[in-house]
Design a protein around this motif. Structure first.
Motif, PDB file in Angstrom:
ATOM      1  N   ASN A 305       0.831  -1.206   0.000  1.00  0.00           N
ATOM      2  CA  ASN A 305       0.000   0.000   0.000  1.00  0.00           C
ATOM      3  C   ASN A 305       0.863   1.253   0.000  1.00  0.00           C
ATOM      4  N   ARG A 308       2.356   2.691  -3.361  1.00  0.00           N
ATOM      5  CA  ARG A 308       1.545   3.466  -4.308  1.00  0.00           C
ATOM      6  C   ARG A 308       0.833   4.620  -3.620  1.00  0.00           C
ATOM      7  N   HIS A 309       1.225   4.899  -2.380  1.00  0.00           N
ATOM      8  CA  HIS A 309       0.682   6.041  -1.657  1.00  0.00           C
ATOM      9  C   HIS A 309       1.247   7.313  -2.271  1.00  0.00           C
ATOM     10  N   PRO A 310       0.394   8.343  -2.493  1.00  0.00           N
ATOM     11  CA  PRO A 310       0.887   9.530  -3.192  1.00  0.00           C
ATOM     12  C   PRO A 310       2.081  10.207  -2.502  1.00  0.00           C
ATOM     13  N   LEU A 408       1.068   4.671  -8.938  1.00  0.00           N
ATOM     14  CA  LEU A 408       1.675   5.894  -8.392  1.00  0.00           C
ATOM     15  C   LEU A 408       1.891   6.933  -9.486  1.00  0.00           C
TER      16      LEU A 408
ATOM     17  N   HIS B 190      -9.466   1.701  -0.923  1.00  0.00           N
ATOM     18  CA  HIS B 190      -8.137   1.759  -0.335  1.00  0.00           C
ATOM     19  C   HIS B 190      -7.465   3.088  -0.549  1.00  0.00           C
ATOM     20  N   GLN B 191      -7.663   3.627  -1.731  1.00  0.00           N
ATOM     21  CA  GLN B 191      -6.861   4.768  -2.155  1.00  0.00           C
ATOM     22  C   GLN B 191      -7.673   5.537  -3.182  1.00  0.00           C
ATOM     23  N   TYR B 193      -6.142   8.566  -4.674  1.00  0.00           N
ATOM     24  CA  TYR B 193      -5.209   9.397  -5.422  1.00  0.00           C
ATOM     25  C   TYR B 193      -3.888   8.674  -5.496  1.00  0.00           C
ATOM     26  N   PRO B 194      -3.158   8.709  -6.570  1.00  0.00           N
ATOM     27  CA  PRO B 194      -3.372   9.276  -7.904  1.00  0.00           C
ATOM     28  C   PRO B 194      -4.463   8.549  -8.699  1.00  0.00           C
ATOM     29  N   THR B 195      -4.804   7.356  -8.281  1.00  0.00           N
ATOM     30  CA  THR B 195      -5.950   6.729  -8.918  1.00  0.00           C
ATOM     31  C   THR B 195      -6.663   5.914  -7.852  1.00  0.00           C
TER      32      THR B 195
END
Lengths: 670, 251
Positions: A305, A308-310, A408, B190-191, B193-195
């Motif tokens: 995780n 790919r966290h910004p 990312l 989960h997320q 950003y960025p996607t």
């Protein structure tokens, strides 16, 4: 063919490659009696590893979807029966989304494999069982392989393979293919493969529609039931498949019957079929899957995780890049020194001690000697750098980082017209541009494919260039490395932005990408992969290194080299600000990039290139023109006209760019 | 015009809308579609009201602009009612058709828009037929009361059950189905950003903004329960209550 690193491996003409470990010439199998076994499964479920285990061959495996681009076949013997094993690219479902998947379906429909081995990533069992439900409709004997069963256990999931086998009526084996476990069980299962007794029922309305359409299909067609159901789902490629085999009249008849049936059915067929399939999967999983309620997700889950966290993703990316840089520069530098000390110096001294005539001495160890520029360049300079890079890139591939990186970096790539689906291809360009170009096959929209293919060919250095360039620039200084990096990124983004503006066409592909969970790469697997890549480098490149050195030597001796240098002086010295001798590099680059880069390295070491010249030389070898294999791949994917146009465009752009870079650097430095 | 007469007219107009969806315009098709109740007189009345166009010796029949507007409202109400019953109240089969049929003739446009908003502006009925767009869909209205919201609106780390997927692109929906992204399945955001990255049946899946916008989830999903549609059994009992509720409307 799998992603290979070094150059292009020409597709084998003879599909039935004998596996000489098993088959001795005296007992060649009867080719007509050969049973075909197709290994099929979702992307990134370990199909190629299973293939390798079964056949004893080696094909590149990695932890990202889409490693295998083309089908691969080998004959192997299991007990007394000979089988042709077919490794295939990943397939989501038999309803097709891309050309890549179509190849797999066409193979199944037209070749009729005798046995289908479905490879299942056990942690994503539901998705896989959906595909199973479809494959059962083919009414072909099947075997299920529950692969990566160790990771499943860690996730607190237990699949009762015995019950599954009983329920479906087909052999089910557990496997940890990466460690070679479950191989013998699979061989045994293949000889017991059977048709399933539990297929999906779609209910009266849809079944009768399928039956009606089935009777309209040409009677000698295989898999009528499945083809009829694909027809009902409006599959865009199934009609094309029929057109290939039957005349227009028959196809039209099918279409008329289909239109009639379509009008009679109320509601949505797609939903009806998918609901039933999903219900079937739920019934199966309810009976065979048990889950723990409390599961520790573990470090790798959190780390995945984070990659790919910004925010966290960026330092992780930089950290990985630093590892690549430092190990390529220092580790390979040390190996290089060791080889020079242990082999090159003694051999050179030894040959010198023979006091051969000048011609022969030069042929061996002169500036264009076949040893100096050929063998030593390949083994002493290029090979250490490449092996270190192969090893590290192999670790990245197996860890599953590449797909996480695409998430990312998606926004940035999208700005330059590269959709999410194409990022993996671009990143693969850092391994081998040829393979990366072939992998753009998964892109369905022309504009996106064109931009991706161009950008791969343009300013992305392949593994060979990248690693040797790093070594060159490290000797000149970190600032040089950063300048080159900046120039390449700017030119790549600029090219993308311009192409995105110029080329018309809508770009609205939908990005749906399964992300593999990262794992610590198995060192054994990475070593094996690196070994095979080095061997294929030596096999392919070493002869070319030596031949091109000999060619250059003859060119020099007959005086042509000097003439060429004179002719190109205004361009090279005047515009690019490089010394005349760099033309040796350009000529070598025609044959083999690494040979040229190796020579630049030598020139930097001997002080023949200054700071600015080193930077310009590296940039020019990186983007001047794509290698021959890459051009062939472009021709294959985009057509020859486009390939020639692209190459010319890249050459012209790089010529202008490099000159401009030279003048800017001169202005800034002085 | 009496209530019954209006109901009869509505049935014809609806049938003509279905025909339009299938690209049919012949009056014979209309006759074969309503074999028992077809009546030349009704056609005449509809023509006099300016709801239909007849041409070629009354062989070709089409809705006029105002007829189409009326049909649109009816179909919209009908299919939204089906969604409401199937999704919220867990009804199915005959209930679905019966209640929806009564519903469509009685509700006002505003109420239809409220239901549409409550359900997160679905684009397809439970049978997969398109629901005509209303004003509220164009504005993408949201209220506190909305039961179904876009998946992208969840907080990070929040889980929810998929209610439906608004997608007219066959390839995309097959790909989603293949990954088990379908109604009734529990997903976790989960997320964003960025996607967008979601977790579904053990797999992490990255999705575009455009794709995730089509996925709508229950706002207050129950915690992970094995098996899809586990809420439905609780809802069955509500259907009868709802039926009474619609009868009140009629009066």
């Amino acid at each position: 063919m799998s992603i290979g690193f070094v150059g292009i491996q020409p597709p084998k003409k003879n599909a039935n490659v004998m596996n000489d470990k098993i088959v001795s010439p005296s007992c060649l199998p009867d080719m007509n009696n050969l049973k075909k076994v197709a290994i099929i499964g979702l992307p990134n479920t370990g199909k190629t590893q299973i293939f390798n285990n079964l056949t004893g061959e080696y094909n590149i495996v990695a932890n990202y979807p889409g490693t295998t681009i083309e089908m691969k076949r080998t004959v192997t013997r299991i007990e007394d029966q000979y089988y042709q094993i077919i490794d295939t690219p990943g397939l989501h479902c038999l309803y097709i989304h891309s050309e890549e998947e179509m190849a797999v379906r066409d193979m199944i429909l037209s070749e009729r494999p005798d046995i289908i081995v479905q490879c299942i990533d056990s942690s994503q069992y539901k998705q896989s069982f959906l595909l199973t439900a479809e494959l059962l409709e083919l009414e072909t004997p099947m075997v299920l392989v529950l692969n990566a069963i160790d990771e499943t256990a860690r996730k607190g999931i237990w699949i009762d393979s015995v019950e599954l086998e009983r329920m479906l009526g087909i052999p089910v084996v557990e496997s940890i293919a990466l460690r070679g476990l479950g191989k013998e069980e699979l061989k045994d299962a293949i000889s017991r493969a059977r048709q399933s007794t539990l297929d999906v029922k779609y209910g009266f309305q849809i079944e009768s529609a399928i039956n009606e359409l089935t009777s309209a299909l040409p009677f000698d067609l295989d898999f009528k039931h499945k083809i009829a159901s694909l027809y009902l789902l409006n599959d865009p490629f199934v009609e094309k498949f029929l057109q290939k085999k039957y005349d227009a009249e028959k196809v039209l008849h099918v279409r008329t019957v289909f239109n009639k049936i379509r009008r009679q059915i109320k509601g949505n067929i797609r939903q009806g079929i998918n609901d039933k399939r999903s219900q079937w999967v739920n019934n199966v999983t309810a009976a065979v899957v048990k889950k723990n309620r409390v599961v520790y997700k573990g470090f790798s889950h959190h780390f995945t995780n984070a990659t790919r966290h910004p925010i966290l993703g960026i330092p992780i990316f930089l950290f990985f890049m630093a590892i690549v840089y430092l190990s390529v520069v220092y580790v390979s530098g040390a190996i290089d020194k060791f080889i020079t000390f242990a082999a090159v110096k003694p051999v050179t001294g030894f040959i010198n001690s023979w006091s051969l005539p000048v011609f022969w001495n030069d042929l061996l160890i002169g500036p264009h000697g076949i040893l100096t520029l050929g063998l030593f360049n390949a083994i002493g300079t290029v090979l250490p750098i490449l092996s270190v890079f192969f090893f590290i890139f192999g670790c990245f591939e197996d860890s599953g980082y590449i797909t996480n990186f695409t998430v990312l970096s998606k926004r940035i790539f999208e700005k330059i017209g590269i959709p999410g689906n194409a990022i993996t291809s671009l990143v693969l360009g850092f391994g081998c541009k040829t393979m990366a170009t072939l992998s753009t096959r998964q892109l369905t929209i022309y504009k996106e494919k064109f931009i991706a293919v161009f950008l791969i060919a343009f300013a992305i250095p392949c593994s060979a260039q990248l690693s040797i360039s790093m070594a060159i620039l490290a000797r000149v200084g970190l600032s040089a490395f950063l300048i080159v990096l900046g120039v390449l990124i700017i030119s790549e983004m600029g090219a993308g932005l311009i192409l995105n503006k110029i080329i018309k066409g809508k770009s609205e592909s939908s990005y749906i990408q399964v992300i593999p969970q990262m794992r610590f790469p198995s060192m054994r697997a990475v070593f094996i992969k690196t070994y095979y890549r080095i061997v294929s480098f030596l096999k392919e490149a070493l002869p070319i290194f030596i031949l091109s050195a000999a060619g250059l030597f003859i060119f020099d001796k007959v005086g042509l080299l000097n003439m060429t240098k004179q002719a190109l002086t205004p361009m090279v010295v005047g515009w690019m600000g490089l010394p005349k001798d760099i033309i040796d590099v350009f000529l070598l680059a025609l044959a083999r990039r690494e040979a040229a880069a190796g020579l630049i390295l030598k020139m930097v070491d001997s002080g023949a290139l200054n700071y600015i010249q080193s930077i310009v030389a590296v940039v020019v070898t990186t983007i001047s023109f794509p290698c021959v294999a890459n051009i062939i791949a472009i021709g294959k994917e985009m057509g020859w006209k486009t390939a020639v146009a692209m190459t010319t465009l890249i050459f012209a752009a790089s010529f202008l760019l490099v000159g401009a870079l030279n003048w800017i650097l001169v202005l800034v430095v002085h | 015009m009496g209530v019954t007469q209006k109901v009869i007219h509505d049935e014809y107009i609806e049938q003509l809308w279905y025909m339009k969806e299938q690209g049919e315009i012949s009056i014979d098709f209309l006759k074969s579609a309503m074999p028992e109740s077809f009546d030349e007189k009704v056609i005449e009345e509809l023509f006099n009201f300016g709801l239909i166009d007849l041409s070629q010796n009354a062989l070709i029949i089409k809705l006029t602009e105002s007829g189409e507007a009326q049909a649109r409202q009816l179909i919209r109400a009908h299919r939204l009612a089906e969604r409401l019953i199937a999704d919220v109240l867990g009804g199915g089969g005959d209930d679905l058709e019966k209640i929806a049929c009564e519903f469509e003739h009685t509700v006002s446009g505003e109420l239809v828009n409220s239901i549409c908003t409550l359900l997160g502006h679905p684009k397809e009925c439970p049978h997969g037929m398109p629901i005509p767009e209303g004003e509220c869909c164009k504005l993408a209205l949201k209220t506190e009361l909305s039961l179904i919201v876009p998946l992208a609106d969840l907080k990070l780390g929040e889980s929810a059950r998929i209610a439906y997927i608004n997608c007219r692109n066959d390839q995309q929906i097959h790909k989603l189905e293949g990954l088990c992204i379908r109604p009734g399945v529990l997903v976790k955001l989960h997320q964003n950003y960025p996607t967008y990255v979601i977790e579904c049946e053990g797999a992490s899946i990255a999705l575009d903004k455009e794709v995730i916008a089509n996925i709508c989830v229950w706002k207050n999903s129950m915690p992970a329960v094995e098996g899809a549609n586990s809420k439905i059994s609780d809802k069955k009992n509500n259907v009868k209550g709802l039926s009474k509720f619609f009868h009140l409307f009629k009066k």
